[in-house]
Design a protein around this motif. Sequence first.
Motif, short mmCIF file in Angstrom:
data_model
loop_
_atom_site.label_atom_id
_atom_site.label_comp_id
_atom_site.label_asym_id
_atom_site.label_seq_id
_atom_site.Cartn_x
_atom_site.Cartn_y
_atom_site.Cartn_z
N PHE A 106 56.68 37.98 34.70
CA PHE A 106 58.10 37.86 35.01
C PHE A 106 58.75 39.09 34.42
O PHE A 106 58.56 39.40 33.24
N VAL A 107 59.50 39.84 35.22
CA VAL A 107 60.07 41.10 34.75
C VAL A 107 61.60 41.07 34.84
O VAL A 107 62.17 40.43 35.72
N TYR A 128 61.97 44.38 30.32
CA TYR A 128 61.30 43.31 29.58
C TYR A 128 60.36 42.59 30.54
O TYR A 128 60.73 42.29 31.68
N SER A 129 59.13 42.35 30.09
CA SER A 129 58.16 41.64 30.91
C SER A 129 57.54 40.51 30.10
O SER A 129 57.16 40.72 28.94
N TYR A 130 57.43 39.34 30.71
CA TYR A 130 56.71 38.24 30.06
C TYR A 130 55.43 37.99 30.83
O TYR A 130 55.45 37.73 32.04
N LEU A 131 54.30 38.09 30.14
CA LEU A 131 53.00 37.92 30.77
C LEU A 131 52.75 36.44 31.06
O LEU A 131 52.69 35.62 30.15
N ILE A 132 52.60 36.11 32.32
CA ILE A 132 52.32 34.74 32.72
C ILE A 132 50.82 34.46 32.67
O ILE A 132 50.39 33.42 32.17
N SER A 133 50.04 35.39 33.18
CA SER A 133 48.58 35.22 33.20
C SER A 133 47.91 36.58 33.21
O SER A 133 48.41 37.52 33.83
N PHE A 134 46.77 36.69 32.52
CA PHE A 134 46.03 37.94 32.46
C PHE A 134 44.54 37.63 32.55
O PHE A 134 44.05 36.69 31.91
N GLY A 135 43.82 38.40 33.37
CA GLY A 135 42.41 38.10 33.54
C GLY A 135 41.58 39.29 33.95
O GLY A 135 42.09 40.37 34.26
N GLU A 136 40.28 39.07 33.93
CA GLU A 136 39.30 40.06 34.35
C GLU A 136 38.55 39.52 35.56
O GLU A 136 38.12 38.36 35.57
N SER A 137 38.40 40.35 36.58
CA SER A 137 37.62 39.95 37.75
C SER A 137 36.54 40.99 38.00
O SER A 137 36.78 42.19 37.97
N SER A 138 35.32 40.49 38.21
CA SER A 138 34.18 41.36 38.45
C SER A 138 33.29 40.69 39.48
O SER A 138 32.78 39.58 39.25
N ASN A 139 33.13 41.36 40.62
CA ASN A 139 32.40 40.76 41.75
C ASN A 139 33.05 39.43 42.11
O ASN A 139 34.21 39.38 42.44
N ASP A 140 32.32 38.34 42.02
CA ASP A 140 32.88 37.03 42.37
C ASP A 140 33.27 36.22 41.14
O ASP A 140 33.63 35.05 41.25
N GLU A 141 33.23 36.83 39.97
CA GLU A 141 33.52 36.11 38.74
C GLU A 141 34.91 36.47 38.23
O GLU A 141 35.31 37.63 38.28
#
Length: 213
Positions: A106-107, A128-141
């Motif tokens: 959310f920015v 100002y930014s609020y991080l809702i979700s953060f992730g790593e994606s590699s191939n199908d994972e």
Amino acid sequence: MVISIHSLKAILVTIALSVLISSEAIAQSKWDHGFSVGLAYTNFSEDHVSSIDSERYTFEALLNSSFKIWNQYSLSRKLGVNFSPGFSWKGARLNAELSNYEGIYFVLPSYLEFQLLDQIAIGAGVEYSYLISFGESSNDEIYNLTSQVSNRHQFSSLTNLRFIIGHNISINLEYSYGLNDLFQFSRFNTMGGFREMINLRNKGIQLAFIFQA
């Protein structure tokens, strides 16, 4: 109850004047509203905190999107202040591991904008930014790393250049650079030994179309 012709005329004139005054007030409102849709090349700036070798891997930019509600208040004929809340996707790709590290935010950018020419305006401020979700994606994972971020409340410096191409349409070029750390990234060698620790901050350049109401 009987209303006289003179009273009816007075009521109609009063209504007409009220509508005229309201319309004029709206037309002269200091607020402009609309929405913006943008595409951005986002990346991470890297601060190599500790390292046992000289080999450095940099992240590469990813193409992401954003959507904002555009609001600008006119302080004068050439100066305005902008508040545009919305949602933005930010991240980068680490080719060495074939992995993408991305987050949804959310920015709320807030900046002063000065109109240099009839069709060109420049601005500067903070986002100002609020991080809702953060992730790593590699191939199908996919791995959720939200709980591992250093700070979900992010602040960035912001500069923009806006080209006004019509009464209700403009193109906005925007650059942002993170002021605080987002994520501490640990790198290991192929044997599993520690290689280096990196603090990551968001940065990016965005091109957006603004449609004013």
